[in-house]
Design a protein around this motif. Structure first.
Motif, PDB file in Angstrom:
ATOM      1  N   ARG A   3      -4.711  -1.577 -15.165  1.00 22.45           N
ATOM      2  CA  ARG A   3      -4.227  -1.240 -13.594  1.00 22.45           C
ATOM      3  C   ARG A   3      -4.055  -2.303 -12.772  1.00 22.45           C
ATOM      4  O   ARG A   3      -3.252  -2.551 -11.868  1.00 22.45           O
ATOM      5  CB  ARG A   3      -4.810   0.030 -13.165  1.00 22.45           C
ATOM      6  N   LEU A  35      -1.069  -4.413 -11.949  1.00 27.68           N
ATOM      7  CA  LEU A  35      -0.003  -3.839 -10.971  1.00 27.68           C
ATOM      8  C   LEU A  35       0.016  -4.698  -9.839  1.00 27.68           C
ATOM      9  O   LEU A  35       0.951  -4.732  -8.855  1.00 27.68           O
ATOM     10  CB  LEU A  35      -0.345  -2.577 -10.721  1.00 27.68           C
ATOM     11  N   CYS A  36      -0.801  -5.747  -9.608  1.00 30.22           N
ATOM     12  CA  CYS A  36      -0.956  -6.703  -8.761  1.00 30.22           C
ATOM     13  C   CYS A  36      -0.043  -7.877  -9.034  1.00 30.22           C
ATOM     14  O   CYS A  36       0.148  -8.919  -8.070  1.00 30.22           O
ATOM     15  CB  CYS A  36      -2.326  -7.256  -8.377  1.00 30.22           C
ATOM     16  N   SER A  67       4.269   5.354  -5.541  1.00 32.35           N
ATOM     17  CA  SER A  67       4.684   5.087  -7.066  1.00 32.35           C
ATOM     18  C   SER A  67       3.585   6.292  -7.847  1.00 32.35           C
ATOM     19  O   SER A  67       3.873   6.491  -9.014  1.00 32.35           O
ATOM     20  CB  SER A  67       4.289   3.714  -7.547  1.00 32.35           C
ATOM     21  N   GLU A  68       2.538   6.586  -7.189  1.00 36.38           N
ATOM     22  CA  GLU A  68       1.651   7.663  -7.691  1.00 36.38           C
ATOM     23  C   GLU A  68       1.840   9.013  -7.625  1.00 36.38           C
ATOM     24  O   GLU A  68       1.266   9.955  -8.433  1.00 36.38           O
ATOM     25  CB  GLU A  68       0.154   7.456  -7.062  1.00 36.38           C
ATOM     26  N   GLN A 122       3.527   0.660 -14.304  1.00 34.87           N
ATOM     27  CA  GLN A 122       2.378   1.561 -14.507  1.00 34.87           C
ATOM     28  C   GLN A 122       2.803   2.131 -15.995  1.00 34.87           C
ATOM     29  O   GLN A 122       1.648   2.369 -16.816  1.00 34.87           O
ATOM     30  CB  GLN A 122       2.346   2.824 -13.697  1.00 34.87           C
ATOM     31  N   TRP A 162       2.604   1.597  -3.356  1.00 35.29           N
ATOM     32  CA  TRP A 162       1.491   1.938  -4.403  1.00 35.29           C
ATOM     33  C   TRP A 162       1.206   3.595  -4.334  1.00 35.29           C
ATOM     34  O   TRP A 162       1.258   4.117  -5.343  1.00 35.29           O
ATOM     35  CB  TRP A 162       0.515   1.241  -4.158  1.00 35.29           C
ATOM     36  N   LEU A 206       6.949  -0.654  -9.486  1.00 34.62           N
ATOM     37  CA  LEU A 206       5.645  -0.169  -9.677  1.00 34.62           C
ATOM     38  C   LEU A 206       5.390   0.785 -10.766  1.00 34.62           C
ATOM     39  O   LEU A 206       4.382   0.749 -11.602  1.00 34.62           O
ATOM     40  CB  LEU A 206       5.020   0.001  -8.338  1.00 34.62           C
ATOM     41  N   CYS A 248       0.798  -1.156   0.077  1.00 34.56           N
ATOM     42  CA  CYS A 248      -0.073   0.146  -0.011  1.00 34.56           C
ATOM     43  C   CYS A 248       0.763   1.309  -0.043  1.00 34.56           C
ATOM     44  O   CYS A 248       0.792   2.142  -0.913  1.00 34.56           O
ATOM     45  CB  CYS A 248      -1.040   0.022   1.166  1.00 34.56           C
TER      46      CYS A 248
END
Length: 323
Positions: A274, A277-278, A119-120, A268, A116, A264, A113
């Protein structure tokens, strides 16, 4: 430009480096020749990184053709496998440091989490964590260089002149493999930099990584009894008691986090769906299995060859242009 360099450094330094296992396997095992291997690794990092920044992404002639599809497939597999290994490493660190039931799974989920979320965001977050990681690693190296030599014996034939080609090859492979991991970050930062800034960024990355490799190699050459250890730096810090173990765990976790964020970000850019990405989480369920460990360097080597081919292709195209 400074943030870009630190982001690349964070993408390169993973749990393998922070634990000392990569330094032992790729460099220190070659004794005096290890210094030439370090130089070869830094040279490979500089050359491939600059080529990647000058020509981000897939070369135009490769797109919509089989080289482009191989490029995308290899990098997706590399980033997913690497991210999965880092995620599993986060779970192992949590299990070792938190006396809680289910600490392994909590460590994996919370790290996924956090990575992620990072990474955004912009690369400044990755750069800040990379700086903290470098400070921790310098602390680890300082402790290793100042403490008395550890007692113990590492039984292996002393590397002679015949080991020189192998050490140089190892260094080149190490440099190329790690630039492959950092290539998504290199592609992302290249567009915002001029040619002069790209050169400065690559010089800064090479200087930081070269210094860390040299320090780590110096530590293991000072304590050759650790060369056969699964986690040499972690075992070294164990001699400093609780605070040493906490420093080692923090270094490992930050290294895991920076590499996972870079993976990640790369996924992306490569994946349109999306939910894919798991993929690192699915790989992490396998843990540190022999299959993943065997696939990891193989994919890295393949991506290194693609990056080298791209760099050579760009140089040939540049030579064809009229002056």
């Amino acid at each position: 430009m400074g943030s870009s360099a630190w982001a690349v450094v964070g993408a390169v330094i993973g749990a393998g480096f922070a634990s000392g296992r990569e330094v032992a396997a790729f460099f220190s095992r070659y004794g005096v020749w290890s210094w030439l291997a370090v130089a070869a690794a830094v040279a490979a990092i500089a050359w491939i990184s600059l080529g990647a920044m000058r020509s981000p992404g897939v070369p135009e002639p490769w797109r919509d053709r089989w080289p482009g599809r191989v490029w995308q497939g290899m990098f997706i597999a590399l980033l997913a496998a690497t991210g999965g290994v880092m995620l599993a490493g986060a779970g192992e660190i949590a299990a070792l440091t938190m006396p809680l039931h289910g600490a392994y799974w909590m460590g994996m989920l919370s790290t996924l989490c956090l990575a992620w979320w990072l990474s955004e965001r912009r690369l400044s977050g990755l750069s800040a964590i990379s700086r903290a990681l470098t400070v921790c690693l310098i602390g680890v190296m300082a402790l290793g260089l100042t403490m008395p030599r550890l007692r113990g014996v590492w039984v292996e034939d002393a590397p002679g002149l015949s080991a020189l080609p192998s050490s140089l090859l190892r260094g080149l492979c190490y440099g190329g493999f790690n630039v492959a991991l950092a290539s998504p970050v290199l592609d992302e930062t290249a567009a915002a930099l001029t040619e002069q800034e790209r050169r400065r960024c690559v010089r800064r990355v090479s200087l930081i990584l070269g210094a860390l490799l040299a320090l780590g190699n110096g530590v293991l050459l000072r304590h050759p009894a650790l060369l056969g250890a699964a986690l040499p730096f972690v075992e070294l810090l164990g001699y400093w008691g609780r605070w040493g173990m906490l420093l080692g765990a923090l270094s490992l976790y930050l290294a895991v986090l920076t590499t996972l964020v870079a993976c990640l970000r790369g996924l992306q850019a490569l994946l349109k769906r999306r939910w894919l990405l798991c993929l690192p989480a699915l790989v992490a369920l396998l843990g540190f299995s022999g299959a993943v460990d065997g696939l990891y360097p193989l994919l890295g080597g393949g991506c290194f060859l693609l990056l080298a081919a791209k760099a050579l292709h760009r140089e040939k195209e540049h030579e064809k242009r009229p002056s």
